[in-house]
Design a protein around this motif. Structure first.
Motif, short mmCIF file in Angstrom:
data_model
loop_
_atom_site.label_atom_id
_atom_site.label_comp_id
_atom_site.label_asym_id
_atom_site.label_seq_id
_atom_site.Cartn_x
_atom_site.Cartn_y
_atom_site.Cartn_z
N ARG A 1 0.84 -1.31 -0.04
CA ARG A 1 -0.14 -0.30 -0.11
C ARG A 1 0.67 1.38 0.30
O ARG A 1 2.40 1.46 1.20
CB ARG A 1 -0.89 0.23 0.97
N ILE A 2 0.60 1.87 -0.54
CA ILE A 2 0.73 3.58 -0.99
C ILE A 2 0.20 4.38 -0.24
O ILE A 2 -1.33 4.56 -0.71
CB ILE A 2 1.20 4.10 -2.17
N ILE A 3 0.71 5.27 0.94
CA ILE A 3 -0.27 6.21 1.51
C ILE A 3 -0.18 7.41 1.69
O ILE A 3 1.13 7.26 1.93
CB ILE A 3 -1.27 5.33 3.17
N SER A 4 -0.23 8.24 1.89
CA SER A 4 -0.36 9.91 2.20
C SER A 4 -0.81 10.10 2.98
O SER A 4 -2.19 10.58 3.21
CB SER A 4 -0.50 10.19 1.13
N VAL B 1 0.94 10.39 13.79
CA VAL B 1 0.59 10.55 14.76
C VAL B 1 1.24 10.83 16.15
O VAL B 1 1.68 11.78 16.59
CB VAL B 1 -1.00 10.01 15.45
N ARG B 2 2.26 9.74 16.12
CA ARG B 2 3.76 9.31 16.76
C ARG B 2 3.94 8.71 15.82
O ARG B 2 4.07 8.30 14.65
CB ARG B 2 2.83 8.93 18.06
N PRO B 3 5.51 8.59 16.73
CA PRO B 3 6.78 7.24 16.08
C PRO B 3 6.71 6.82 15.63
O PRO B 3 5.81 5.86 16.55
CB PRO B 3 8.06 8.18 16.56
N ILE C 1 -1.45 6.89 11.49
CA ILE C 1 -1.39 7.86 10.35
C ILE C 1 -2.59 8.48 10.05
O ILE C 1 -3.70 7.70 10.42
CB ILE C 1 -0.76 6.63 8.93
N HIS C 2 -2.21 10.03 10.13
CA HIS C 2 -3.23 10.44 9.94
C HIS C 2 -3.29 11.14 8.46
O HIS C 2 -2.20 11.38 7.67
CB HIS C 2 -3.14 12.05 10.49
N GLU C 3 -4.43 10.29 8.32
CA GLU C 3 -4.87 10.32 6.19
C GLU C 3 -5.43 11.75 6.24
O GLU C 3 -6.71 11.62 7.24
CB GLU C 3 -4.69 9.70 6.00
N GLY C 4 -5.96 12.26 4.76
CA GLY C 4 -7.17 13.16 4.68
C GLY C 4 -8.42 12.75 4.88
O GLY C 4 -9.02 13.66 5.49
N ASN C 5 -9.23 11.56 4.14
CA ASN C 5 -10.33 10.94 5.33
C ASN C 5 -10.09 10.30 6.91
O ASN C 5 -11.13 10.21 6.64
CB ASN C 5 -10.56 10.20 4.43
N GLY C 6 -9.21 10.42 7.46
CA GLY C 6 -9.38 10.00 8.46
C GLY C 6 -7.91 10.26 9.43
O GLY C 6 -6.52 9.92 8.55
N LEU C 7 -8.18 8.85 10.57
CA LEU C 7 -6.77 8.32 11.10
C LEU C 7 -6.78 6.51 10.54
O LEU C 7 -8.12 5.45 11.04
CB LEU C 7 -7.09 7.98 12.57
N ARG C 8 -5.93 6.22 10.49
CA ARG C 8 -5.85 4.54 10.17
C ARG C 8 -5.37 4.09 10.76
O ARG C 8 -3.14 4.69 11.84
CB ARG C 8 -4.48 4.82 9.21
N ARG C 9 -5.21 2.82 11.81
CA ARG C 9 -4.18 2.32 13.00
C ARG C 9 -4.19 0.94 11.78
O ARG C 9 -4.79 -0.09 11.37
CB ARG C 9 -5.25 2.58 14.05
N LYS D 1 3.69 8.30 2.52
CA LYS D 1 4.51 9.54 1.49
C LYS D 1 4.68 11.16 2.32
O LYS D 1 3.11 10.79 2.52
CB LYS D 1 3.40 9.93 0.23
N ILE D 2 5.13 11.46 2.64
CA ILE D 2 4.79 12.50 3.95
C ILE D 2 4.21 13.75 3.32
O ILE D 2 5.61 14.19 2.53
CB ILE D 2 5.46 12.25 4.81
N SER D 3 3.09 15.21 3.69
CA SER D 3 3.26 15.69 2.32
C SER D 3 4.71 16.66 3.58
O SER D 3 4.76 17.12 4.64
CB SER D 3 1.64 16.54 2.85
N PRO D 4 4.64 17.52 2.21
CA PRO D 4 6.24 19.34 2.36
C PRO D 4 5.95 19.41 4.02
O PRO D 4 6.96 19.91 4.81
CB PRO D 4 6.05 19.78 1.50
N ALA D 5 4.77 20.15 4.60
CA ALA D 5 3.87 20.89 5.91
C ALA D 5 4.84 19.33 7.15
O ALA D 5 4.23 20.04 8.03
CB ALA D 5 2.90 20.65 5.71
N ASN D 6 3.77 18.27 6.59
CA ASN D 6 4.65 17.03 7.51
C ASN D 6 5.80 16.41 7.76
O ASN D 6 5.92 15.47 8.26
CB ASN D 6 3.59 16.20 7.48
#
Length: 72
Positions: A6-9, A13-15, A24-32, A59-64
């Protein structure tokens, strides 16, 4: 048995730590995920890690962007 890839963006949330679920905080919610087995590559814009059934490319956005010190 082949693992799912899986490739996710998003942003962690924590290390991301071996033995712990990744959050992982994704655009549509939280993935655990299930517990992380290993973290294979880290760069400011990408983290590759593996769980029991899935190989992830985060894939981590530049701001994050994160540093290696944030991955344990």
């Amino acid at each position: 048995m082949a693992k799912i890839s899986r490739i996710i963006s998003g942003s962690p949330v924590r290390p991301i730590a071996v033995g712990e679920p990744a959050l992982i905080h994704e655009g549509n919610g939280l993935r655990r995920t299930t517990p992380v087995l290993n973290v294979r590559r880290v760069s400011p814009g990408e983290v590759r890690f593996e769980t029991k059934n899935t190989q992830y490319v985060l894939k981590i956005s530049p701001a994050n962007r994160i540093t290696k010190e944030q991955i344990t």
